[in-house]
Design an enzyme around this catalytic site. Structure first.
Site, PDB file in Angstrom:
ATOM      1  CG  ASP A 117       0.089   9.216   0.784  1.00 47.02           C
ATOM      2  OD1 ASP A 117      -0.012   8.038   1.168  1.00 47.02           O
ATOM      3  OD2 ASP A 117      -0.556  10.158   1.274  1.00 47.02           O
TER       4      ASP A 117
ATOM      5  CG  HIS B  48      -2.021  -1.011   1.107  1.00 48.05           C
ATOM      6  ND1 HIS B  48      -3.306  -0.697   0.732  1.00 48.05           N
ATOM      7  CD2 HIS B  48      -2.020  -2.349   1.288  1.00 48.05           C
ATOM      8  CE1 HIS B  48      -4.043  -1.790   0.695  1.00 48.05           C
ATOM      9  NE2 HIS B  48      -3.281  -2.816   1.031  1.00 48.05           N
TER      10      HIS B  48
HETATM   11  C1  GDG Z   1      -2.195   3.807   3.304  1.00 52.00           C
HETATM   12  C2  GDG Z   1      -1.122   4.455   2.406  1.00 52.00           C
HETATM   13  C3  GDG Z   1      -2.752   4.386   0.500  1.00 52.00           C
HETATM   14  C4  GDG Z   1      -8.979   9.709   7.554  1.00 52.00           C
HETATM   15  N1  GDG Z   1      -9.400  10.367   8.647  1.00 52.00           N
HETATM   16  C5  GDG Z   1     -10.597   9.871   8.936  1.00 52.00           C
HETATM   17  C6  GDG Z   1     -10.916   8.874   7.997  1.00 52.00           C
HETATM   18  N2  GDG Z   1      -9.914   8.810   7.170  1.00 52.00           N
HETATM   19  C7  GDG Z   1      -9.875   7.902   5.995  1.00 52.00           C
HETATM   20  C8  GDG Z   1      -9.782   8.674   4.698  1.00 52.00           C
HETATM   21  C9  GDG Z   1      -9.193   7.597   3.791  1.00 52.00           C
HETATM   22  C10 GDG Z   1      -8.294   6.792   4.742  1.00 52.00           C
HETATM   23  O1  GDG Z   1      -8.736   7.076   6.062  1.00 52.00           O
HETATM   24  C11 GDG Z   1      -6.837   7.242   4.645  1.00 52.00           C
HETATM   25  O2  GDG Z   1      -6.290   6.712   3.468  1.00 52.00           O
HETATM   26  P1  GDG Z   1      -5.032   7.373   2.751  1.00 52.00           P
HETATM   27  O3  GDG Z   1      -4.879   6.688   1.453  1.00 52.00           O
HETATM   28  O4  GDG Z   1      -5.288   8.836   2.601  1.00 52.00           O
HETATM   29  O5  GDG Z   1      -3.784   7.199   3.724  1.00 52.00           O
HETATM   30  P2  GDG Z   1      -3.131   6.060   4.712  1.00 52.00           P
HETATM   31  O6  GDG Z   1      -3.955   5.891   5.927  1.00 52.00           O
HETATM   32  O7  GDG Z   1      -1.724   6.499   4.952  1.00 52.00           O
HETATM   33  O8  GDG Z   1      -3.158   4.698   3.861  1.00 52.00           O
HETATM   34  C12 GDG Z   1      -1.781   5.274   1.308  1.00 52.00           C
HETATM   35  C13 GDG Z   1      -3.703   3.631   1.433  1.00 52.00           C
HETATM   36  O9  GDG Z   1      -2.970   2.911   2.443  1.00 52.00           O
HETATM   37  C14 GDG Z   1      -4.564   2.615   0.667  1.00 52.00           C
HETATM   38  O10 GDG Z   1      -3.757   1.751  -0.086  1.00 52.00           O
HETATM   39  O11 GDG Z   1      -3.513   5.204  -0.361  1.00 52.00           O
HETATM   40  O12 GDG Z   1      -0.811   5.812   0.440  1.00 52.00           O
HETATM   41  O13 GDG Z   1      -0.244   5.274   3.185  1.00 52.00           O
HETATM   42  O14 GDG Z   1     -10.186   6.726   3.301  1.00 52.00           O
HETATM   43  O15 GDG Z   1     -11.037   9.164   4.316  1.00 52.00           O
HETATM   44  N3  GDG Z   1     -12.068   8.170   7.991  1.00 52.00           N
HETATM   45  C15 GDG Z   1     -12.967   8.475   8.968  1.00 52.00           C
HETATM   46  N4  GDG Z   1     -12.727   9.437   9.927  1.00 52.00           N
HETATM   47  C16 GDG Z   1     -11.572  10.174   9.935  1.00 52.00           C
HETATM   48  O16 GDG Z   1     -11.384  11.063  10.776  1.00 52.00           O
HETATM   49  N5  GDG Z   1     -14.130   7.805   8.983  1.00 52.00           N
END
Ligand code: GDG
Length: 468
Positions: free
Chosen positions: A362, A154
């Site tokens: 990222d 990821h």
């Molecule tokens: C890893 C990789 C890759 C965030 N705050 C809240 C919340 N979120 C949700 C977002 C989004 C998810 O969490 C975060 O996903 P990201 O992709 O932005 O980042 P990572 O957590 O670092 O994820 C990344 C991912 O894996 C998938 O492969 O894209 O690069 O680092 O969905 O909306 N959700 C809720 N409350 C929050 O306060 N419900």
């Protein structure tokens, strides 16, 4: 159809009818529901029972266990998050290496493989997720498990020069070659892996992506993770609450909103982003009182020192910005460390004029895709996106910025806040086409299809036979 067995560090049990958290959880859950199977991994408890607990909901069995404090410290806080996470995000300066932590990491992988073995049927396919579980397939093979095993990374896969900073890199990436299929977020990541295999291991790479190294045949391909755009559209358009937070200041004057949502992590570029907002207010004073920045940053890994330091730095920056610019009826920055319900986030995305997503590195960044999918097609906001997010490869119609260029980011924010409707629509439509072309279903289906398909070894043998 054969069963799917998903293995991830953390299992998020989702019961029928309850809201799911995050894109990965939804993707994995839907894949499991379609063909039935097992979701195996850690239940999040420290000092909890190491015995496997099984709970079945519909056709999915959740098989989870706790970690001892020692294993939590060595495997999770140690090698996974204090060595691999910073190095894979190009932060050698923040990484540390301790041999006993690496041993603890390998031990947990071994224990997981041993506990999964009795649950397996010969035709199950196993899909393993992320950097916590690189040696997992090798441990399975050692136990005689012959099932197809795939791995999806990821996070970014860095250039070999960076990777070789991990002292046992050879041993570690040798274990990665025991997988049948290795998936990456972007072509840049896959290429870096290919470079490592060619240069460090002297492995062979075929034009179709199949590789041979350490006596193993395997394939490496790109599967960009994504979101369900229609579901997000619906959730965002239905959300009616908290309208007062967005769109106007404390005395009801119109005010544009810039929104960012990230786990509180140094890879997300939060400090640089706060500096860019400060620069915007300084360089373009006409935006003062007319704009507000909402940064939602739920804490993560809060028992790790680097994360505690980052949190303190951000509090200082936030205090500085509000202290310098705030007026009795206008607060320039809303910095919230709490997590929020998913439907609330999607509603806020739709109401915000600018989505500011500027990680230093990222793997993909799902927030960028969620922000776009949540927009009102008749009056969409603008995505300002770091070139170092995997999502920038697909969302090239965003305003692409370099997060190390503070003035460049401030200028992009200014441009986004002023962008005419026709240009906003054009950029939005282009990004939505890209998201629909490769949504979350496509990510999951293509990975599982390739994992179930002919193995790299079979393809190689067939090609050799044809050549004779
Ligand atoms: C890893 C990789 C890759 C965030 N705050 C809240 C919340 N979120 C949700 C977002 C989004 C998810 O969490 C975060 O996903 P990201 O992709 O932005 O980042 P990572 O957590 O670092 O994820 C990344 C991912 O894996 C998938 O492969 O894209 O690069 O680092 O969905 O909306 N959700 C809720 N409350 C929050 O306060 N419900």
């Amino acid at each position: 159809m054969s069963r799917l067995v998903v293995v991830s560090n953390r299992v998020a049990p989702i019961k029928e009818g309850k809201a799911a958290a995050g894109g990965l959880a939804i993707g994995v859950y839907d894949a499991l529901r379609a063909c039935g199977g097992i979701w195996f991994g850690w239940n999040g408890e420290v000092s909890g029972s190491a015995e496997l607990q099984q709970e079945t909901h519909g056709n999915i069995t959740y098989a989870t266990r706790g970690l001892s404090k020692r294993h939590y410290d060595m495997y999770y806080r140690g090698f996974a998050n204090a060595t691999l996470w910073p190095i894979f995000h190009y932060r050698i300066d923040l990484a540390r290496y301790r041999r006993e932590e690496y041993e603890g990491y390998c031990q947990v992988n071994r224990m997981f493989a041993e506990q999964l073995q009795p649950l397996l049927r010969p035709d199950d396919v196993i899909w393993v997720h992320d950097y916590h579980l690189i040696p997992f397939a090798e441990e399975c093979r050692r136990l005689g498990i012959r099932n197809r095993i795939g791995f999806f990374l990821h996070i970014p896969f860095p250039a070999p020069e960076i990777l070789t900073a991990i002292p046992p890199h050879n041993e570690l990436f040798k274990t990665l070659c025991s997988y049948d299929l290795i998936g990456f977020q972007t072509e840049v990541d896959r290429q870096a892996f290919e470079d490592y295999i060619r240069r460090e291991v002297r492995g062979l790479v075929d034009s179709d992506g199949s590789m041979t190294a350490y006596g193993h045949n395997f394939r490496a391909k790109v599967y960009p993770i994504s979101v369900m755009p229609d579901e997000i559209q619906q959730t965002a358009s239905r959300y009616k609450g908290r309208r007062n937070l967005i769109g106007c200041n404390a005395v009801g004057e119109p005010c544009q909103t810039i929104i960012s949502v990230d786990r509180l992590d140094y890879s997300k570029g939060l400090i640089e982003r706060f500096c860019a907002y400060d620069e915007l207010l300084q360089r373009f004073p006409e935006h003062r009182r007319n704009v507000q920045f909402v940064q939602i940053a739920p804490t993560s890994r809060s028992d790790v020192k680097t994360y505690q330091t980052l949190r303190q730095q951000l509090e200082t920056h936030a205090g500085h910005i509000n202290g310098r610019y705030a007026e009795l009826d206008w607060m320039p920055l809303h910095y919230l460390n709490r997590s929020h319900e998913r439907r609330v986030l999607m509603g806020l995305f739709r109401a915000a004029s600018v989505g500011l997503v500027t990680p230093l590195r990222d793997g993909m960044n799902l927030v960028a895709k969620e922000y776009v999918a949540a927009q009102n097609p008749e009056n969409p906001g603008v995505l300002v996106l770091s070139r170092f997010a995997g999502a920038a490869h697909e969302l090239s119609a965003a305003l692409i910025v370099n997060p190390y260029d503070i003035i460049g980011m401030a200028e992009a924010l200014d441009r986004a806040l002023r962008m005419p409707l026709a240009e906003r629509k054009e950029r939005y439509e282009s990004m939505m086409r890209a998201i629909r072309r490769a949504d979350l279903n496509a990510w999951r289906d293509s990975f599982i299809r390739d994992l179930r398909g002919p193995s790299a070894r079979t393809v190689r043998v067939e090609r050799a036979i044809r050549a004779v």
